[in-house]
Motif scaffolding. Structure first.
Motif, PDB file in Angstrom:
ATOM      1  N   UNK A  12       3.463  28.785  -1.152  1.00  0.00           N
ATOM      2  CA  UNK A  12       3.094  28.141   0.111  1.00  0.00           C
ATOM      3  C   UNK A  12       1.736  27.436   0.042  1.00  0.00           C
ATOM      4  N   UNK A  13       1.110  27.461  -1.123  1.00  0.00           N
ATOM      5  CA  UNK A  13      -0.186  26.803  -1.261  1.00  0.00           C
ATOM      6  C   UNK A  13      -0.001  25.342  -1.659  1.00  0.00           C
ATOM      7  N   UNK A  14      -1.043  24.551  -1.370  1.00  0.00           N
ATOM      8  CA  UNK A  14      -1.020  23.140  -1.767  1.00  0.00           C
ATOM      9  C   UNK A  14      -1.917  22.941  -2.988  1.00  0.00           C
ATOM     10  N   UNK A  15      -2.105  21.726  -3.395  1.00  0.00           N
ATOM     11  CA  UNK A  15      -2.877  21.427  -4.590  1.00  0.00           C
ATOM     12  C   UNK A  15      -4.337  21.881  -4.484  1.00  0.00           C
ATOM     13  N   UNK A  16      -4.837  22.024  -3.259  1.00  0.00           N
ATOM     14  CA  UNK A  16      -6.213  22.471  -3.045  1.00  0.00           C
ATOM     15  C   UNK A  16      -6.332  23.995  -2.998  1.00  0.00           C
TER      16      UNK A  16
ATOM     17  N   UNK B  62       2.937  40.287  10.944  1.00  0.00           N
ATOM     18  CA  UNK B  62       2.038  40.197   9.802  1.00  0.00           C
ATOM     19  C   UNK B  62       2.794  39.569   8.639  1.00  0.00           C
ATOM     20  N   UNK B  63       2.209  38.498   8.103  1.00  0.00           N
ATOM     21  CA  UNK B  63       2.839  37.753   7.015  1.00  0.00           C
ATOM     22  C   UNK B  63       1.929  37.771   5.791  1.00  0.00           C
ATOM     23  N   UNK B  64       2.544  37.894   4.634  1.00  0.00           N
ATOM     24  CA  UNK B  64       1.812  37.830   3.371  1.00  0.00           C
ATOM     25  C   UNK B  64       2.058  36.457   2.754  1.00  0.00           C
TER      26      UNK B  64
ATOM     27  N   UNK C 152       0.090  22.842   5.312  1.00  0.00           N
ATOM     28  CA  UNK C 152       0.291  22.679   6.755  1.00  0.00           C
ATOM     29  C   UNK C 152       1.755  22.782   7.176  1.00  0.00           C
ATOM     30  N   UNK C 153       2.693  22.543   6.261  1.00  0.00           N
ATOM     31  CA  UNK C 153       4.111  22.629   6.607  1.00  0.00           C
ATOM     32  C   UNK C 153       4.588  24.069   6.774  1.00  0.00           C
TER      33      UNK C 153
ATOM     34  N   UNK D 238      -8.727  26.172  10.921  1.00  0.00           N
ATOM     35  CA  UNK D 238      -9.536  26.485   9.752  1.00  0.00           C
ATOM     36  C   UNK D 238      -8.622  26.621   8.540  1.00  0.00           C
ATOM     37  N   UNK D 239      -9.183  26.536   7.367  1.00  0.00           N
ATOM     38  CA  UNK D 239      -8.394  26.653   6.140  1.00  0.00           C
ATOM     39  C   UNK D 239      -7.830  28.066   6.015  1.00  0.00           C
ATOM     40  N   UNK D 240      -6.627  28.143   5.506  1.00  0.00           N
ATOM     41  CA  UNK D 240      -5.954  29.418   5.309  1.00  0.00           C
ATOM     42  C   UNK D 240      -5.736  29.579   3.816  1.00  0.00           C
TER      43      UNK D 240
END
Length: 132
Positions: A12-16, A5-7, A21-22, A61-63
């Motif tokens: 780790x987010x991108x501009x959106x 389980x990861x938080x 994805x990395x 799907x989007x995370x």
């Protein structure tokens, strides 16, 4: 099957606002720690027995940031000198990414692959869940 389980971290987010994805190859590497502990419990570097030969990731799907991600890891295939792990990342009950990693039993001193020892194959066999 092993579960990790990861938080997700804000970094780790991108501009959106999605998890970039990395990040998934890193998360899948974290999830492999249970396999590492299974086949090489000492986790010592000087006699580390594996090398990664291939990874892949499919984005389903989007995370999103703000909800934990569960990574399920299982052994997909066991060969003579290598084995393949399957990863599935789930968030809020939905599959968001899946991938695999091929690991080769490897001698770093000789710089060559070797057959996986029988006792290690037996340990891996207990977690085998072939993909149909």
């Amino acid at each position: 099957m092993f579960q990790t389980i990861l938080e997700p971290r804000f970094s780790e987010t991108d501009i959106l606002g999605h998890i970039n994805n990395t990040v998934f190859p890193v998360w899948f590497e974290v999830a492999r720690q249970d396999i590492f502990k299974l086949v090489h419990p000492k986790l010592t570097r000087h006699d580390w027995p594996m090398i990664i030969a291939h990874i892949d990731v499919d984005f389903i799907s989007q995370t999103e940031y703000g909800s934990n991600v569960t990574v399920n890891t299982s052994v997909q295939k066991i060969g003579n000198k290598s084995f393949v792990l399957a990863h599935e990342a789930w968030q809020s009950g939905s599959l968001v990414a899946k991938g695999s990693a091929a690991l080769v039993w490897f001698d770093y001193i000789q710089q060559s692959s070797h057959p996986i020892p029988e006792k290690i194959c037996a340990l891996l066999q207990k977690h085998l869940q072939p993909v149909s």
